[in-house]
Enzyme design. Sequence first.
Site, mmCIF file in Angstrom:
data_model
loop_
_atom_site.group_PDB
_atom_site.id
_atom_site.type_symbol
_atom_site.label_atom_id
_atom_site.label_comp_id
_atom_site.label_asym_id
_atom_site.label_seq_id
_atom_site.Cartn_x
_atom_site.Cartn_y
_atom_site.Cartn_z
ATOM 1 N N GLU A 86 105.015 -62.821 -24.936
ATOM 2 C CA GLU A 86 105.745 -61.737 -25.577
ATOM 3 C C GLU A 86 105.190 -61.403 -26.954
ATOM 4 O OE1 GLU A 86 107.881 -62.924 -22.194
ATOM 5 O OE2 GLU A 86 107.246 -64.180 -23.877
ATOM 6 N N HIS A 133 118.642 -64.730 -19.815
ATOM 7 C CA HIS A 133 118.372 -63.467 -19.143
ATOM 8 C C HIS A 133 119.440 -62.412 -19.421
ATOM 9 C CE1 HIS A 133 115.606 -66.063 -17.108
ATOM 10 N NE2 HIS A 133 115.189 -65.130 -16.286
#
Length: 325
Positions: free
Chosen positions: A60, A129
């Site tokens: 990321e 998540h």
Amino acid sequence: MAQMNMLEAIRDAMRVELKRDPNVVLFGEDVGKVGGVFRVTEGLQSEFGEDRVFDTPLAESAIGGLAVGMGLQGFRPVAEIQFVGFIYEALDQMFIQAARMRYRSGGRYNSPIVFRTPFGGGVKAAELHTDSLEGLAVQTPGMKVIIPSNPYDAKGLMIAAIRDNDPVFFMEHLNLYRAFRDEVPEGEYTVEIGKAKVTREGSDVTIITYGMMVHTSMKAAEELEKSGIKVEVIDLRTLLPLDIDTIVESIKKTNRAIVVQEAQKTSGIAAEVIAQINEKAILHLEAPVLRVAGPDTVFPFAQIEDVWMPNVGRIQAAVKKVLEF
């Protein structure tokens, strides 16, 4: 008009901008051939090629850094962070590099980047998540924060975000991707960033909310109307900049309000909304503004997330409490 769910509307928005502007590029983990873990970008690589829609390594920080660098070079990157809990690895690039670029460069450079990420509970996903991390972004000067609640707004806001010269954190609730279909215009249109929408007219209490909680609040309002309570519901759509004017106008009419957020209670957008209401509309209030939010705990494992999240019953109880004050 076409019938689209929110996933399809977001995809269509990106397709519109890929066609319109050759500087728009999409990238992230598995967004290319696979079309993303939720298939939001499905078919876009085959339509526009691997130079415009491409996969990145599982890093990321690299996704964020690539977005900043490409933005400086005149591109308009749409960078997907596969799940919201993974943004921590990219916070420096998102909230420091991108958000401060205009300030640091004295206006010579900007960061026309959209950081997309799915979030939200109710789908029984794994840890990291589903957290609601919009509060982190709202505290970041230079970053715009958008959370749509329906397909029409999702497409219009995504197009507006891609065209914006500031970085945008665009959060997409997992539980809304395929929840329902709505009429969505084909081709290009925009929804104004920083403008809330009154989704239900009422005269007794104002509910201020966003994302999935718009639908939960609408259900609560429908139930309350059966007992004669008329609830007005405001969909913020954009958390930063915040449309406080629409909120104040509603409170002048109802004189009572609650704010509903899925995120943990402390230091969320609800607290900011209440603070601004106190600054600009306190003399119109006949009761304290209440919050309905998740508890101040880690987002729980799937077995108990339904108990953790705000629901219709909790919203109804808050409405009745401000009415009885």
